[in-house]
Design an enzyme around this catalytic site. Structure first.
Site, PDB file in Angstrom:
ATOM      1  N   GLY A 155       0.793  -1.226   0.000  1.00 61.11           N
ATOM      2  CA  GLY A 155       0.000   0.000   0.000  1.00 61.11           C
ATOM      3  C   GLY A 155       0.819   1.266   0.000  1.00 61.11           C
ATOM      4  O   GLY A 155       0.312   2.346   0.328  1.00 61.11           O
TER       5      GLY A 155
ATOM      6  N   GLU B 294       5.189  -5.885   0.871  1.00 56.86           N
ATOM      7  CA  GLU B 294       4.601  -6.248  -0.414  1.00 56.86           C
ATOM      8  C   GLU B 294       4.302  -5.018  -1.280  1.00 56.86           C
ATOM      9  O   GLU B 294       3.145  -4.691  -1.537  1.00 56.86           O
ATOM     10  CB  GLU B 294       3.313  -7.037  -0.192  1.00 56.86           C
ATOM     11  CG  GLU B 294       3.486  -8.310   0.615  1.00 56.86           C
ATOM     12  CD  GLU B 294       2.162  -8.944   1.019  1.00 56.86           C
ATOM     13  OE1 GLU B 294       1.113  -8.286   0.849  1.00 56.86           O
ATOM     14  OE2 GLU B 294       2.165 -10.076   1.515  1.00 56.86           O
ATOM     15  N   PRO B 295       5.318  -4.314  -1.773  1.00 59.48           N
ATOM     16  CA  PRO B 295       5.051  -3.177  -2.659  1.00 59.48           C
ATOM     17  C   PRO B 295       4.616  -3.647  -4.046  1.00 59.48           C
ATOM     18  O   PRO B 295       5.151  -4.623  -4.580  1.00 59.48           O
ATOM     19  CB  PRO B 295       6.409  -2.471  -2.720  1.00 59.48           C
ATOM     20  CG  PRO B 295       7.401  -3.590  -2.547  1.00 59.48           C
ATOM     21  CD  PRO B 295       6.758  -4.543  -1.571  1.00 59.48           C
ATOM     22  N   GLY B 296       3.656  -2.970  -4.613  1.00 61.30           N
ATOM     23  CA  GLY B 296       3.229  -3.258  -5.987  1.00 61.30           C
ATOM     24  C   GLY B 296       3.207  -1.991  -6.799  1.00 61.30           C
ATOM     25  O   GLY B 296       4.025  -1.762  -7.684  1.00 61.30           O
ATOM     26  N   ARG B 297       2.261  -1.115  -6.449  1.00 65.01           N
ATOM     27  CA  ARG B 297       2.125   0.178  -7.110  1.00 65.01           C
ATOM     28  C   ARG B 297       3.439   0.961  -7.088  1.00 65.01           C
ATOM     29  O   ARG B 297       3.837   1.573  -8.084  1.00 65.01           O
ATOM     30  CB  ARG B 297       1.036   0.977  -6.384  1.00 65.01           C
ATOM     31  CG  ARG B 297       0.778   2.368  -6.909  1.00 65.01           C
ATOM     32  CD  ARG B 297       0.046   3.218  -5.864  1.00 65.01           C
ATOM     33  NE  ARG B 297      -1.007   2.491  -5.187  1.00 65.01           N
ATOM     34  CZ  ARG B 297      -2.279   2.514  -5.540  1.00 65.01           C
ATOM     35  NH1 ARG B 297      -2.650   3.220  -6.584  1.00 65.01           N
ATOM     36  NH2 ARG B 297      -3.182   1.837  -4.847  1.00 65.01           N
TER      37      ARG B 297
ATOM     38  N   TYR C 225     -12.119   5.426  -7.977  1.00 67.67           N
ATOM     39  CA  TYR C 225     -11.499   6.020  -6.798  1.00 67.67           C
ATOM     40  C   TYR C 225     -11.321   7.533  -6.875  1.00 67.67           C
ATOM     41  O   TYR C 225     -10.735   8.122  -5.976  1.00 67.67           O
ATOM     42  CB  TYR C 225     -10.109   5.406  -6.564  1.00 67.67           C
ATOM     43  CG  TYR C 225     -10.058   3.906  -6.554  1.00 67.67           C
ATOM     44  CD1 TYR C 225     -10.941   3.165  -5.783  1.00 67.67           C
ATOM     45  CD2 TYR C 225      -9.126   3.217  -7.316  1.00 67.67           C
ATOM     46  CE1 TYR C 225     -10.900   1.784  -5.765  1.00 67.67           C
ATOM     47  CE2 TYR C 225      -9.061   1.827  -7.306  1.00 67.67           C
ATOM     48  CZ  TYR C 225      -9.956   1.118  -6.530  1.00 67.67           C
ATOM     49  OH  TYR C 225      -9.906  -0.249  -6.512  1.00 67.67           O
TER      50      TYR C 225
ATOM     51  N   CYS D  26     -19.553   4.867 -23.418  1.00 68.91           N
ATOM     52  CA  CYS D  26     -20.918   5.374 -23.237  1.00 68.91           C
ATOM     53  C   CYS D  26     -21.262   5.511 -21.761  1.00 68.91           C
ATOM     54  O   CYS D  26     -22.206   4.896 -21.247  1.00 68.91           O
ATOM     55  CB  CYS D  26     -21.905   4.446 -23.939  1.00 68.91           C
ATOM     56  SG  CYS D  26     -21.613   4.292 -25.703  1.00 68.91           S
ATOM     57  N   GLU D  27     -20.481   6.301 -21.061  1.00 62.54           N
ATOM     58  CA  GLU D  27     -20.674   6.579 -19.645  1.00 62.54           C
ATOM     59  C   GLU D  27     -20.296   8.026 -19.369  1.00 62.54           C
ATOM     60  O   GLU D  27     -19.223   8.472 -19.766  1.00 62.54           O
ATOM     61  CB  GLU D  27     -19.784   5.678 -18.774  1.00 62.54           C
ATOM     62  CG  GLU D  27     -20.043   4.191 -18.891  1.00 62.54           C
ATOM     63  CD  GLU D  27     -21.257   3.745 -18.105  1.00 62.54           C
ATOM     64  OE1 GLU D  27     -21.749   4.538 -17.261  1.00 62.54           O
ATOM     65  OE2 GLU D  27     -21.718   2.617 -18.342  1.00 62.54           O
TER      66      GLU D  27
ATOM     67  N   TYR E 142      -2.386  -0.987 -11.788  1.00 60.33           N
ATOM     68  CA  TYR E 142      -3.840  -1.073 -11.676  1.00 60.33           C
ATOM     69  C   TYR E 142      -4.579  -0.421 -12.846  1.00 60.33           C
ATOM     70  O   TYR E 142      -5.635   0.172 -12.665  1.00 60.33           O
ATOM     71  CB  TYR E 142      -4.320  -0.483 -10.349  1.00 60.33           C
ATOM     72  CG  TYR E 142      -3.737  -1.184  -9.163  1.00 60.33           C
ATOM     73  CD1 TYR E 142      -4.117  -2.475  -8.841  1.00 60.33           C
ATOM     74  CD2 TYR E 142      -2.766  -0.571  -8.383  1.00 60.33           C
ATOM     75  CE1 TYR E 142      -3.559  -3.137  -7.762  1.00 60.33           C
ATOM     76  CE2 TYR E 142      -2.203  -1.229  -7.300  1.00 60.33           C
ATOM     77  CZ  TYR E 142      -2.607  -2.515  -6.996  1.00 60.33           C
ATOM     78  OH  TYR E 142      -2.045  -3.165  -5.935  1.00 60.33           O
TER      79      TYR E 142
END
Length: 444
Positions: free
Chosen positions: A259, A301-304, A344, A371-372, A401
């Site tokens: 995180g 646990e780094p990801g981003r 988000y 179409c949003e 992500y």
């Protein structure tokens, strides 16, 4: 270099704080990453496309290894995974954190040692557990009481599996309500406050086929302060001491999750891995000394934070619409390749590349093609007032992500992923095509 180009470089130097370290200005509004012109990438591989700087990924892996020399650093595969990413992470000495049989199978078939893999998930399917046991995954993180009996039964007579327990430490942290996972009011883990975690530990210790190696917690995502991690760590050490007192078992591992926050726009705060490592280590040593507890091996646990800043999204402008109050710039991608703004409220900082603007900046909203009404990629950003169809936009900090959360909405197809490194570009993941959709649709 001409005076105008020098001035352009000086004016834009601050903008490069969000970009990979290899980023360089080129004449006439061009930008290169990994020694490759982004405009040339767009021409060669089409748009939308993700560009991933291999050197930046590797450099960030090394930063974590240097910051946590005595810990296990596991790359969180959910941020982005491909065979090339698996190889880079393996070669840089990191472990791997996975959440499904699909991620596990891809990693192991790409050559990643299964004993260096951890499997997570709040609702692991039978296929997930079968793959983990068949491939010999290093750890399975137990997230609910029902998993204890399921895993023990799946291991079978004479079998053995190392497990951890995911604990909810009662710490609220993260950049958005939907990514705060450290409190009791969400779906992950076993509560520290209601005794759920302690009960799970007791049950696991009574299962000879399961070896409890430690505790795990993950308090949220996009966290930019160290303090919440320290609060969570103190509570986890307290639980480890209670387990020692109740069962005579000293757990050798403590996983503090990931995180770690990064900046998506200039001036935003980031979490510094070196500072986090230093303060976590000090708090762990002090807390264990006070509890007369052997210091467990730390896992993170780094990801981003590893892959996010290494990625750039490239789009072509399809239309420019002027209303009474706004300028809308519509591009050839959108929420199918990046749902994060809609999910988000994430804000990005796109910029025009490939040509020098002839007009000053104007407040603009970059929207997608879907179409949003919520298909907005970047609201209220400054872009040149002369932006027009055919222009190329580059969005930094696009490595995490986005492709992993991409969808098949409107059958547009997910973008290609292109790696750049030392002056060359190569395709990592090809663009999804209409033929791909046709091959899956077998009804009639």
């Amino acid at each position: 270099m001409t005076v105008s180009v020098i001035a352009e470089v000086a004016a834009g130097a601050e903008d490069l704080s969000l970009w990979p370290a290899s980023t360089q200005w080129l004449p006439h509004g061009g930008l290169a990453v990994g020694g490759v012109s982004l405009a040339e990438v767009a021409d060669r591989f089409d748009t939308p496309a993700y560009v991933l700087d291999e050197g930046e990924v590797r450099g960030r892996c090394r930063t974590y290894r240097e910051a946590f020399p005595d810990a296990d650093v596991l790359y969180a595969a959910k941020a982005f995974l491909s065979r090339a990413m698996v190889r880079w992470v393996r070669e840089e000495g990191l472990g791997l954190d996975t959440c499904s049989a699909g991620e596990l199978e891809l990693a192991v078939t790409a050559g990643f040692p299964p004993e260096r893999i951890v499997l997570h998930g709040n609702a692991k399917s039978p296929r997930d557990l079968e793959a983990a046991l068949r491939l010999g995954v290093g750890r399975i993180v137990i997230d609910s009481p029902s998993e204890i009996a399921r895993i023990a039964a799946a291991v079978g007579p004479g079998g053995h599996q190392k497990v951890m327990v995911r604990v909810v430490p009662g710490v609220s942290a993260g950049g958005h309500d939907k990514i705060r996972t450290g409190t009791d009011d969400q779906k992950f883990g076993l509560s520290l406050t209601d005794g759920g975690a302690q009960h799970a530990v007791s049950r696991i210790l009574g299962r000879p086929r399961l070896e409890l190696t430690g505790l795990h917690c993950h308090i949220g995502s996009q966290i930019t302060e160290v303090k919440p991690y320290l609060v969570a760590l103190r509570r986890m050490v307290g639980l480890m001491a209670r387990i020692r007192d109740a069962h005579g078992v000293v757990l050798p591992e403590l996983d503090m999750g990931g995180g770690h926050g990064i900046a998506y726009r200039p001036g935003e705060p980031v979490l510094d891995p070196a500072s986090l490592a230093r303060r976590l280590h000090a708090e762990l040593v002090e807390g264990c000394a006070a509890a007369r507890l052997a210091v467990p091996r730390l896992l993170v646990e780094p990801g981003r934070a590893v892959v996010g800043p290494a990625g750039i999204a490239l789009y072509r402008v399809l239309a420019v619409k002027h209303t009474r109050d706004r300028v809308f710039v519509a591009v050839d991608g959108g929420m199918s390749d990046n749902p994060r703004p809609a999910l988000y409220g994430v804000r990005y900082a796109p910029r025009l590349i490939g040509r020098a603007p002839t007009a000053g900046p104007r407040t603009t909203t970059v929207v997608g093609r879907h179409c949003e009404a919520g298909d907005v990629l970047a609201a209220d950003v400054e872009l040149p007032g002369d932006i027009h169809p055919g222009d190329l936009l580059a969005v930094p900090v696009a490595g995490a992500y986005q492709l992993s959360m991409a969808s098949g909405y409107n059958l547009v197809g997910r973008p290609a992923v292109v790696a750049v490194h030392e002056g060359s570009a190569r395709l990592l993941v090809r663009r999804e095509t209409l033929d791909d959709f046709r091959s899956r649709d077998i009804g009639g």
